[in-house]
Design an enzyme around this catalytic site. Sequence first.
Site, PDB file in Angstrom:
ATOM      1  N   ARG A  95       1.067  -0.709  -0.098  1.00  9.79           N
ATOM      2  CA  ARG A  95      -0.092   0.343   0.187  1.00  9.79           C
ATOM      3  C   ARG A  95       0.777   1.198  -0.443  1.00  9.79           C
ATOM      4  O   ARG A  95       0.489   2.157  -0.148  1.00  9.79           O
ATOM      5  CB  ARG A  95      -1.072   0.589   1.146  1.00  9.79           C
ATOM      6  N   TYR A  96       2.134   1.055   0.609  1.00 10.14           N
ATOM      7  CA  TYR A  96       3.312   2.051   0.788  1.00 10.14           C
ATOM      8  C   TYR A  96       4.172   1.974   0.004  1.00 10.14           C
ATOM      9  O   TYR A  96       4.079   0.906   0.025  1.00 10.14           O
ATOM     10  CB  TYR A  96       3.449   3.006   2.067  1.00 10.14           C
ATOM     11  N   ARG A  99       7.112  -0.040   2.246  1.00  6.51           N
ATOM     12  CA  ARG A  99       7.009  -0.986   3.025  1.00  6.51           C
ATOM     13  C   ARG A  99       5.682  -1.933   2.431  1.00  6.51           C
ATOM     14  O   ARG A  99       4.308  -1.497   2.290  1.00  6.51           O
ATOM     15  CB  ARG A  99       6.099  -0.997   4.638  1.00  6.51           C
ATOM     16  N   CYS A 108      -6.308 -15.996  15.695  1.00  6.47           N
ATOM     17  CA  CYS A 108      -5.965 -15.180  16.640  1.00  6.47           C
ATOM     18  C   CYS A 108      -6.039 -16.193  17.721  1.00  6.47           C
ATOM     19  O   CYS A 108      -6.959 -16.896  18.075  1.00  6.47           O
ATOM     20  CB  CYS A 108      -6.237 -14.288  16.786  1.00  6.47           C
ATOM     21  N   CYS A 112     -10.755 -10.539  18.526  1.00 10.92           N
ATOM     22  CA  CYS A 112     -11.084  -8.925  19.505  1.00 10.92           C
ATOM     23  C   CYS A 112     -12.492  -8.761  18.658  1.00 10.92           C
ATOM     24  O   CYS A 112     -12.151  -9.004  17.456  1.00 10.92           O
ATOM     25  CB  CYS A 112     -10.013  -8.143  18.273  1.00 10.92           C
ATOM     26  N   CYS A 115     -12.027  -6.544  15.672  1.00  9.72           N
ATOM     27  CA  CYS A 115     -10.908  -6.467  14.623  1.00  9.72           C
ATOM     28  C   CYS A 115     -11.328  -5.970  13.219  1.00  9.72           C
ATOM     29  O   CYS A 115     -12.491  -5.717  12.669  1.00  9.72           O
ATOM     30  CB  CYS A 115     -11.570  -7.698  14.470  1.00  9.72           C
ATOM     31  N   ARG A 117     -10.051  -6.377  10.606  1.00  9.89           N
ATOM     32  CA  ARG A 117      -9.749  -7.464   9.336  1.00  9.89           C
ATOM     33  C   ARG A 117     -11.034  -8.825   9.142  1.00  9.89           C
ATOM     34  O   ARG A 117     -10.482  -9.621   9.010  1.00  9.89           O
ATOM     35  CB  ARG A 117      -8.840  -7.791   9.368  1.00  9.89           C
ATOM     36  N   ASP A 276     -12.110   1.393  12.472  1.00 12.55           N
ATOM     37  CA  ASP A 276     -12.148   1.022  11.345  1.00 12.55           C
ATOM     38  C   ASP A 276     -13.451   0.466  10.712  1.00 12.55           C
ATOM     39  O   ASP A 276     -14.527   0.374  12.028  1.00 12.55           O
ATOM     40  CB  ASP A 276     -11.013   0.115  10.766  1.00 12.55           C
ATOM     41  N   ASP A 313      -6.773   4.808   9.103  1.00  5.99           N
ATOM     42  CA  ASP A 313      -7.516   4.267   7.824  1.00  5.99           C
ATOM     43  C   ASP A 313      -8.447   4.338   7.663  1.00  5.99           C
ATOM     44  O   ASP A 313      -9.912   4.892   7.308  1.00  5.99           O
ATOM     45  CB  ASP A 313      -7.147   2.645   7.852  1.00  5.99           C
ATOM     46  N   LYS A 320      -3.417   5.361   6.264  1.00 10.71           N
ATOM     47  CA  LYS A 320      -3.618   6.160   7.096  1.00 10.71           C
ATOM     48  C   LYS A 320      -3.159   7.664   7.488  1.00 10.71           C
ATOM     49  O   LYS A 320      -1.753   7.896   6.363  1.00 10.71           O
ATOM     50  CB  LYS A 320      -1.977   5.485   8.249  1.00 10.71           C
TER      51      LYS A 320
HETATM   52  C1  LIG Z   1      -0.341   0.414   8.881  1.00  8.16           C
HETATM   53  C2  LIG Z   1      -0.354  -0.273   7.967  1.00  8.16           C
HETATM   54  C3  LIG Z   1       1.420  -0.246   7.444  1.00  8.16           C
HETATM   55  C4  LIG Z   1       2.264   0.524   8.370  1.00  8.16           C
HETATM   56  O1  LIG Z   1       2.172   1.659   8.741  1.00  8.16           O
HETATM   57  P1  LIG Z   1       2.937   3.204   9.280  1.00  8.16           P
HETATM   58  O2  LIG Z   1       2.127   4.051   9.187  1.00  8.16           O
HETATM   59  O3  LIG Z   1       4.575   2.925   8.534  1.00  8.16           O
HETATM   60  O4  LIG Z   1       2.801   2.584  10.442  1.00  8.16           O
HETATM   61  C5  LIG Z   1       1.937  -0.812   6.174  1.00  8.16           C
HETATM   62  N1  LIG Z   1       1.496  -1.206   4.685  1.00  8.16           N
HETATM   63  C6  LIG Z   1      -0.215  -1.176   4.914  1.00  8.16           C
HETATM   64  C7  LIG Z   1      -1.121  -1.723   4.703  1.00  8.16           C
HETATM   65  C8  LIG Z   1      -0.439  -0.769   6.585  1.00  8.16           C
HETATM   66  O5  LIG Z   1      -2.244  -1.242   7.239  1.00  8.16           O
HETATM   67  S1  SF4 Z   2      -7.243  -7.266  15.415  1.00  6.16           S
HETATM   68 FE1  SF4 Z   2      -8.152  -8.785  14.351  1.00  6.16          FE
HETATM   69  S2  SF4 Z   2      -6.317  -9.848  13.199  1.00  6.16           S
HETATM   70 FE2  SF4 Z   2      -5.095  -7.870  15.620  1.00  6.16          FE
HETATM   71  S3  SF4 Z   2      -5.240  -9.389  16.932  1.00  6.16           S
HETATM   72 FE3  SF4 Z   2      -7.680  -9.312  17.146  1.00  6.16          FE
HETATM   73  S4  SF4 Z   2      -9.089 -10.401  15.796  1.00  6.16           S
HETATM   74 FE4  SF4 Z   2      -6.610 -10.685  15.275  1.00  6.16          FE
END
Ligand SMILES: *Cc1c(COP(=O)(O)O)cnc(C)c1O
Ligand code: SF4
Length: 352
Positions: A95-96, A99, A108, A112, A115, A117, A276, A313, A320
């Site tokens: 995405r960035y 990284r 997990c 949570c 969560c 995701r 989110d 996000d 972000k």
């Molecule tokens: C949050 C995130 C990162 C890391 O972002 P930082 O601002 O460097 O902590 C990298 N890739 C994805 C897809 C993310 O959601």
């Molecule tokens: S936020 Fe989602 S991915 Fe992260 S520990 Fe909790 S359940 Fe697992």
Amino acid sequence: MEWKKELASSFRSAEDLPEGFRLSASEKAYFTRPESQKSEFSVPLYYFSLAGKHENDPVRIQSIPRIEEFTIKPFELSDPLGENLYKVTGRLIHRYRDRVLFLATDSCAMYCRHCFRKNFTGRHQGPASMEEVKAAAEYIAVHSEVTEIILSGGDPLMLDTSLLKEYLSIFREAGKDLVFRIGTRMPVVLPSRVDAELVSMLKGFSPLFIMTQFNHPAELTEESIGGTDRFINAGIPVFNQTVLLRDVNDTADVLEKLFHTLVRCRIKPYYLFQGDLAAGTSHLRVPLSRGFNIMKELRLRLSGLSLPVFAVDLPGGGGKVPLTESYISECTESGWKLRDTNGKEFFYPEEL
Ligand SMILES: *Cc1c(COP(=O)(O)O)cnc(C)c1O
Ligand code: SF4
């Protein structure tokens, strides 16, 4: 492998919960729904032991589902971060520029309820296959702009230490200078996972950072701090990402205590995330206006070391962005009028 036994004894259904534990009406209503409609539920005994009797206990809100999870708002999304738009291999998100994020597994120790995701976690897909790891490594090898890899999921520390070591070795081979981050809630929900074998293995992959998720001071116990201490004493830095959650940590007092205590435990508060727009999490989110007010108060109370960046996000893949109220009151030909935290104006010239 004590942690595996502990993990295996986790509560996975309403029937598993201890005899004397009284579910609230809303928790009970959730559990009566057909299995196929529910998302994964699992709470290690250790984490559950931190829960109070009160229905609005912060540990309970994060770990025990409520009927409100079936309320889906029209603006909520199954992929709130738009991550599928940025998938470059089966499990790799780019995405960035510098990284990438690798989905190491979908499981997990504790699911949570907030969560973000949920469309991926707890779907019994398990750890990424070696083919998936190699595909991601090949991508990294030919994209020299990538300097960091974040292992996420799911919780990468659900993998056996030996399998995680294989993943890390393959990525290290692909990018000799890669900086590793591991996103994990294990120190919070199952601290026994942070055993000597894991720590000494991870030590071999420096520079490597642990990114954990403490959301409430009640989670900072002797056990959890023992876990983060084992990382830090081995030279593995620990950062924390807190999720702003309704009735869990949505006051300046609770967050002040959380961030202070984290710093005393040598853990840097890194991000405070606005919730989110994940489907079925509206009862856990906090209005943005409330988040701004809390941050304004925290800025007066906390040092730069203790204060995380409040961020969101952007829904649908915007990425972000930091949520800072503006300290810029005016921009003129000659310079900038900036406000301090009390609203008083100061001048900073453009020309140097
Ligand atoms: C949050 C995130 C990162 C890391 O972002 P930082 O601002 O460097 O902590 C990298 N890739 C994805 C897809 C993310 O959601
Ligand atoms: S936020 Fe989602 S991915 Fe992260 S520990 Fe909790 S359940 Fe697992």
